[in-house]
Design a protein around this motif. Structure first.
Motif, PDB file in Angstrom:
ATOM      1  N   ALA A  35       0.780  -1.233   0.133  1.00 43.32           N
ATOM      2  CA  ALA A  35       0.177   0.026   0.028  1.00 43.32           C
ATOM      3  C   ALA A  35       0.850   1.398   0.072  1.00 43.32           C
ATOM      4  CB  ALA A  35      -0.943   0.046   1.117  1.00 43.32           C
ATOM      5  N   CYS A  36       1.985   0.994   0.165  1.00 50.14           N
ATOM      6  CA  CYS A  36       3.232   2.166   0.291  1.00 50.14           C
ATOM      7  C   CYS A  36       3.432   2.628  -1.225  1.00 50.14           C
ATOM      8  CB  CYS A  36       4.396   1.964   1.058  1.00 50.14           C
ATOM      9  SG  CYS A  36       3.936   1.585   2.873  1.00 50.14           S
ATOM     10  N   SER A  37       3.852   4.081  -1.190  1.00 56.74           N
ATOM     11  CA  SER A  37       4.346   4.428  -2.356  1.00 56.74           C
ATOM     12  C   SER A  37       6.006   4.612  -2.346  1.00 56.74           C
ATOM     13  CB  SER A  37       3.866   5.976  -2.600  1.00 56.74           C
ATOM     14  OG  SER A  37       4.689   6.784  -3.411  1.00 56.74           O
ATOM     15  N   ILE A  38       6.481   4.174  -3.515  1.00 60.20           N
ATOM     16  CA  ILE A  38       7.962   4.360  -3.362  1.00 60.20           C
ATOM     17  C   ILE A  38       8.470   5.624  -3.176  1.00 60.20           C
ATOM     18  CG2 ILE A  38       8.483   2.067  -4.647  1.00 60.20           C
ATOM     19  CD1 ILE A  38       8.983   3.748  -7.027  1.00 60.20           C
ATOM     20  N   ASP A  39       7.758   6.637  -3.355  1.00 57.49           N
ATOM     21  CA  ASP A  39       8.308   7.864  -3.114  1.00 57.49           C
ATOM     22  C   ASP A  39       8.114   8.334  -1.676  1.00 57.49           C
ATOM     23  OD1 ASP A  39       8.444   8.375  -6.007  1.00 57.49           O
ATOM     24  OD2 ASP A  39       6.152   8.898  -6.088  1.00 57.49           O
ATOM     25  N   HIS A  40       7.489   7.399  -0.879  1.00 57.67           N
ATOM     26  CA  HIS A  40       7.473   7.871   0.477  1.00 57.67           C
ATOM     27  C   HIS A  40       8.031   6.695   1.446  1.00 57.67           C
ATOM     28  CE1 HIS A  40       4.394  10.541  -1.293  1.00 57.67           C
ATOM     29  NE2 HIS A  40       5.096  11.586  -0.399  1.00 57.67           N
ATOM     30  N   CYS A  41       8.005   5.597   1.028  1.00 56.50           N
ATOM     31  CA  CYS A  41       8.497   4.568   1.765  1.00 56.50           C
ATOM     32  C   CYS A  41       9.880   4.073   1.426  1.00 56.50           C
ATOM     33  CB  CYS A  41       7.349   3.330   1.680  1.00 56.50           C
ATOM     34  SG  CYS A  41       8.014   1.717   2.502  1.00 56.50           S
ATOM     35  N   ARG A  42      10.933   4.373   2.048  1.00 56.95           N
ATOM     36  CA  ARG A  42      12.407   4.203   1.861  1.00 56.95           C
ATOM     37  C   ARG A  42      12.473   2.568   1.590  1.00 56.95           C
ATOM     38  NH1 ARG A  42      12.896   6.855  -1.405  1.00 56.95           N
ATOM     39  NH2 ARG A  42      15.427   6.139  -1.456  1.00 56.95           N
ATOM     40  N   ARG A  43      12.071   1.805   2.586  1.00 60.86           N
ATOM     41  CA  ARG A  43      12.185   0.461   2.384  1.00 60.86           C
ATOM     42  C   ARG A  43      11.797  -0.408   1.052  1.00 60.86           C
ATOM     43  NH1 ARG A  43      13.694  -4.144   5.397  1.00 60.86           N
ATOM     44  NH2 ARG A  43      13.707  -2.653   7.220  1.00 60.86           N
ATOM     45  N   LYS A  44      10.362   0.220   0.659  1.00 64.69           N
ATOM     46  CA  LYS A  44       9.603  -0.205  -0.621  1.00 64.69           C
ATOM     47  C   LYS A  44      10.592   0.161  -1.739  1.00 64.69           C
ATOM     48  CE  LYS A  44       5.489  -0.625  -3.148  1.00 64.69           C
ATOM     49  NZ  LYS A  44       4.178  -0.533  -3.396  1.00 64.69           N
ATOM     50  N   ALA A  45      11.093   1.564  -1.830  1.00 63.81           N
ATOM     51  CA  ALA A  45      11.862   2.062  -2.564  1.00 63.81           C
ATOM     52  C   ALA A  45      13.162   1.233  -2.893  1.00 63.81           C
ATOM     53  CB  ALA A  45      12.235   3.315  -2.451  1.00 63.81           C
ATOM     54  N   LEU A  46      13.801   1.131  -1.885  1.00 63.29           N
ATOM     55  CA  LEU A  46      15.174   0.042  -1.921  1.00 63.29           C
ATOM     56  C   LEU A  46      14.677  -1.528  -2.409  1.00 63.29           C
ATOM     57  CD1 LEU A  46      17.947  -0.541  -1.378  1.00 63.29           C
ATOM     58  CD2 LEU A  46      17.387  -1.285   0.895  1.00 63.29           C
ATOM     59  N   ALA A  47      13.493  -1.971  -1.959  1.00 61.48           N
ATOM     60  CA  ALA A  47      13.389  -3.558  -2.556  1.00 61.48           C
ATOM     61  C   ALA A  47      12.953  -3.472  -4.045  1.00 61.48           C
ATOM     62  CB  ALA A  47      11.931  -3.702  -1.713  1.00 61.48           C
ATOM     63  N   PHE A  48      12.223  -2.206  -4.371  1.00 60.77           N
ATOM     64  CA  PHE A  48      12.127  -2.168  -5.733  1.00 60.77           C
ATOM     65  C   PHE A  48      12.965  -1.945  -6.692  1.00 60.77           C
ATOM     66  CE2 PHE A  48      10.518   0.726  -9.550  1.00 60.77           C
ATOM     67  CZ  PHE A  48       9.389  -0.157  -9.918  1.00 60.77           C
ATOM     68  N   ASN A  49      13.988  -1.077  -6.205  1.00 62.59           N
ATOM     69  CA  ASN A  49      15.106  -1.189  -7.104  1.00 62.59           C
ATOM     70  C   ASN A  49      16.081  -2.315  -6.960  1.00 62.59           C
ATOM     71  OD1 ASN A  49      14.846   1.625  -7.831  1.00 62.59           O
ATOM     72  ND2 ASN A  49      15.369   2.522  -5.976  1.00 62.59           N
ATOM     73  N   THR A  50      16.120  -3.011  -5.708  1.00 64.48           N
ATOM     74  CA  THR A  50      16.891  -4.169  -5.730  1.00 64.48           C
ATOM     75  C   THR A  50      16.241  -5.367  -6.696  1.00 64.48           C
ATOM     76  OG1 THR A  50      17.390  -3.977  -3.561  1.00 64.48           O
ATOM     77  CG2 THR A  50      17.534  -6.253  -4.288  1.00 64.48           C
ATOM     78  N   LEU A  51      15.114  -5.290  -6.880  1.00 59.81           N
ATOM     79  CA  LEU A  51      14.230  -6.272  -7.713  1.00 59.81           C
ATOM     80  C   LEU A  51      14.582  -5.843  -9.207  1.00 59.81           C
ATOM     81  CD1 LEU A  51      11.041  -7.123  -5.742  1.00 59.81           C
ATOM     82  CD2 LEU A  51      13.076  -8.475  -5.795  1.00 59.81           C
ATOM     83  N   ILE A  52      14.580  -4.520  -9.430  1.00 58.51           N
ATOM     84  CA  ILE A  52      15.015  -4.260 -10.899  1.00 58.51           C
ATOM     85  C   ILE A  52      16.449  -4.492 -11.164  1.00 58.51           C
ATOM     86  CG2 ILE A  52      15.183  -2.215 -12.331  1.00 58.51           C
ATOM     87  CD1 ILE A  52      13.061  -0.720 -10.655  1.00 58.51           C
ATOM     88  N   ALA A  53      17.250  -4.294 -10.348  1.00 57.21           N
ATOM     89  CA  ALA A  53      18.575  -4.699 -10.659  1.00 57.21           C
ATOM     90  C   ALA A  53      19.030  -6.165 -10.832  1.00 57.21           C
ATOM     91  CB  ALA A  53      19.670  -4.254  -9.472  1.00 57.21           C
TER      92      ALA A  53
END
Length: 65
Positions: A35-53
């Motif tokens: 439910a979090c936005s990657i713009d506001h949740c640093r954990r989700k942003a890191l997870a998202f970028n890790t999965l992209i990489a």
């Protein structure tokens, strides 16, 4: 998944984790923080970028972040 209470509390935190996330931790973070936005949740942003990489997520080029 056998997870300790401390690990569950850390997973619920929205801050950037102290250590890099593994692929499995990234998948779990994406589920926990769906439910979090990657713009506001640093954990989700890191997870998202890790999965992209890792090639596990291919962002939709037509969507705005």
């Amino acid at each position: 998944m056998d997870t300790s209470l401390l690990a569950l509390l850390e997973m619920a935190d929205h801050a950037t984790p102290a250590t890099p996330l593994t692929i499995d931790q990234s998948h779990e973070s994406m589920r926990v923080h769906r439910a979090c936005s990657i713009d506001h949740c640093r954990r989700k942003a890191l997870a998202f970028n890790t999965l992209i990489a890792a090639g596990r997520i291919v962002p939709d080029s037509s969507r705005q972040r």
